[in-house]
Design an enzyme around this catalytic site. Sequence first.
Site, PDB file in Angstrom:
ATOM      1  N   HIS A   1      19.832 -10.357  19.409  1.00  0.00           N
ATOM      2  CA  HIS A   1      18.300 -10.926  19.894  1.00  0.00           C
ATOM      3  C   HIS A   1      18.182 -11.338  18.502  1.00  0.00           C
ATOM      4  CE1 HIS A   1      17.867  -6.791  21.800  1.00  0.00           C
ATOM      5  NE2 HIS A   1      18.478  -7.716  23.003  1.00  0.00           N
TER       6      HIS A   1
ATOM      7  N   GLU B   1      15.927 -10.576  15.992  1.00  0.00           N
ATOM      8  CA  GLU B   1      16.371  -9.459  14.317  1.00  0.00           C
ATOM      9  C   GLU B   1      16.856 -10.549  13.970  1.00  0.00           C
ATOM     10  OE1 GLU B   1      17.871  -6.625  16.987  1.00  0.00           O
ATOM     11  OE2 GLU B   1      16.324  -6.320  18.291  1.00  0.00           O
TER      12      GLU B   1
ATOM     13  N   HIS C   1      21.988  -5.324  14.599  1.00  0.00           N
ATOM     14  CA  HIS C   1      20.484  -5.092  15.475  1.00  0.00           C
ATOM     15  C   HIS C   1      19.664  -5.505  14.359  1.00  0.00           C
ATOM     16  CE1 HIS C   1      20.901  -5.478  20.037  1.00  0.00           C
ATOM     17  NE2 HIS C   1      22.240  -5.221  19.666  1.00  0.00           N
TER      18      HIS C   1
ATOM     19  N   GLU D   1      21.159  -0.691  13.593  1.00  0.00           N
ATOM     20  CA  GLU D   1      19.878  -1.223  13.603  1.00  0.00           C
ATOM     21  C   GLU D   1      19.526  -1.432  11.985  1.00  0.00           C
ATOM     22  OE1 GLU D   1      17.755  -2.341  15.577  1.00  0.00           O
ATOM     23  OE2 GLU D   1      18.994  -0.943  18.134  1.00  0.00           O
TER      24      GLU D   1
END
Length: 749
Positions: free
Chosen positions: A444, A447, A541, A626
């Site tokens: 992504h 990010e 991420h 994350e």
Amino acid sequence: MKENVSPLGDEGDKKPSFMDLAKEDIKDNDRTLQQPLGDQNRTISSVHGLNNDIVKALDRITLQNIPSQTAPGFTAGMRKDYSLPLTVVTCSKACPQVAACGNVLFEGRTVQLGKLCCTGVEIEDDEDTESASSVEQVSVEVSDGPTLHDSDLYIEIVKNTKSVPEYSEVAYPDYFGHIPPPFKEPILERPYGVQRTKIAQDIERLIHQSDIIDRVVYDLDNPNYIIPEEGDILKFNSKFESGNLRKVIQIRKNEYDLILNSDINSNHYHQWFYFEVSGMRPGVAYRFNIINCEKSNSQFNYGMQPLMYSVQEALNARPWWTRVGTDICYYKNHFSRSSVAAGGQKGKSYYTITFTVSFPHKDDVCYFAYHYPYTYSTLQMHLQKLESAHNPQQIYFRRDVLCETLSGNSCPLVTITAMPESNYYEHICQFRNRPYVFLSARVHPGETNASWVMKGTLEYLMSNSPTAQSLRECYIFKIVPMLNPDGVINGNHRCSLSGEDLNRQWQSPNPDLHPTIYHAKGLLQYLAAVKRLPLVYCDYHGHSRKKNVFMYGCSIKETVWHTNNNASSCDVVEDVGYRTLPKILSHIAPAFCMSSCSFVVEKSKESTARVVVWREIGVQRSYTMESTLCGCDQGKYKGLQIGTRELEEMGAKFCVGLLRLKRLTSPLEYSLPSSLLDFENDLIESSCKVTSPTTYVLDEDEPRFLEEVDYSAESNDELDIELAESADYETSTQEEVLSDSDSSRTYLP
């Protein structure tokens, strides 16, 4: 040495562009007058002699006329005929943070960036010395390792990077580089009432329309648009790698509405922004409203600030991104998304990020970003520097091309391990039989923190520390540091050029539309086919609505608990080893939070990398890691916004966690004290004896902000309805809902 450059010639308003080094340029340097310092022990003068008009002209670096082969520095056309002489500062000190010391940025003159090499922050006499941060500053620590930033190399790489808009400019932060600031940046405390005040000001636009300027000052949709030349108007730009800003409308004298680009070949995913601002006046409060965001909530409501990079500050030896802005809030606005942009649903609203900034310098050139930018060209530069600096006798480092993207950019694949001790058979066998660890990041584009974590991982794996050498001797690392190069280059937030979220394509990737996913999955399938299944797979991420760093893993047992509370967990037999690595990280990484981890496999995530690698490839320890975009609410960094130093530290700690994991899974291979092994086993077992569900699937860990005000009396946002139903506060404490008629709702394309 301080050099005074004589006043320059004419040519007023040309923007700096790279030009060929000509003999005339070299002759111009002879006019430079040298003036040695009387006392060599005095502190070197800062670059405040670069007056503000010069900084204004230095608004960007362009690539249009760069020669294919460039001499030691790049020359640039520059304004001439200034009344004030330029102060030229040179520095002989090696700089591990900012390379390319002495780059020539002005045509025919030797104005150098050497001052950026000096450590520490000097106190300057003029008004421009005040830093944007009110936090006390300390000297910058200089590391002994090799620098990964090289401005000359970056320019060469950018010239070969393929973008859809065919960018011809380079943003200054990417050219100068970024070093972490020498001070902590606390999570911003938001005063109550800010959001209501901002919304009231928005409503005044409809009531007192005669007070609104409503003038377009930047428009990518109109290539023939002429930028206004009035001195009071801010100038905007986003025509550089990873830039995202589509349109700017001046609402009031010092207030601007900003509209972001959607992801290419998509009509939504507006969140990532990265743009340039110039022409500001110091001490003036400018309000910026980004009015077409889509997420229903954001950490901007809970203390997160946008990032700003000042060219003037960089020239004054402060080349770093800093958190800035006051009166920050994120709220649903009165602009409605069209049914096409909302996936067929009518009435879904956009959201506004609003923040106010006062610039410290006159006519500075500043950049704003959603998070610390990390471009594709930066990655290629870092990989090239790592490759050239490593010791081939000790470290096995190979950089391959996994595939080409839709734009024709290469997707790098990195292999790192230790070289065999010798050519003896047993050493070669040990070399070949090391277990694999497969890492990936940046699927992504918005990010960017994932890339900074990956940078920390790569630097640690290539370091000379004994633990890094032990780690290389334990594993073979296969790393895809950027799974979506095209999205990163073109300033997308979530998608590739196909307009699709690549992290939802792992079940059946198309080799033509999703080449990076297709070939990454193919490599994993090959490793499984030859009985070399990776011990760990982790996809890095970033998370926009939660704090700390945490992991998502895969567990049948915990999924059964989550999906069916009546199911008997005794019928499910499962190895709890999937919890080992997260538990290790929770003890060694200050930013990591075990209580935020989840091991539930949701149906909506079945086509993600984590779930497919676990279910189809068979990797038990398959994770998504994350990292917060905001900061931490626990541990060593509690109450602080996260920076690149903490993100890179997390990448290094992940490597240390892998070494501990190896010692736990293969204790006989290590002559470790029995007490240490017992301690680590107790540490893991205490968390693995799962008797009840301990993790839950939540969209966000923050409650709805009590001050939240919704424009519409009825919301068609399904996500908002779900969040409202789960909100844990009394109806009496909720703010009064403001409504507006359908005629007052404005539709954005």
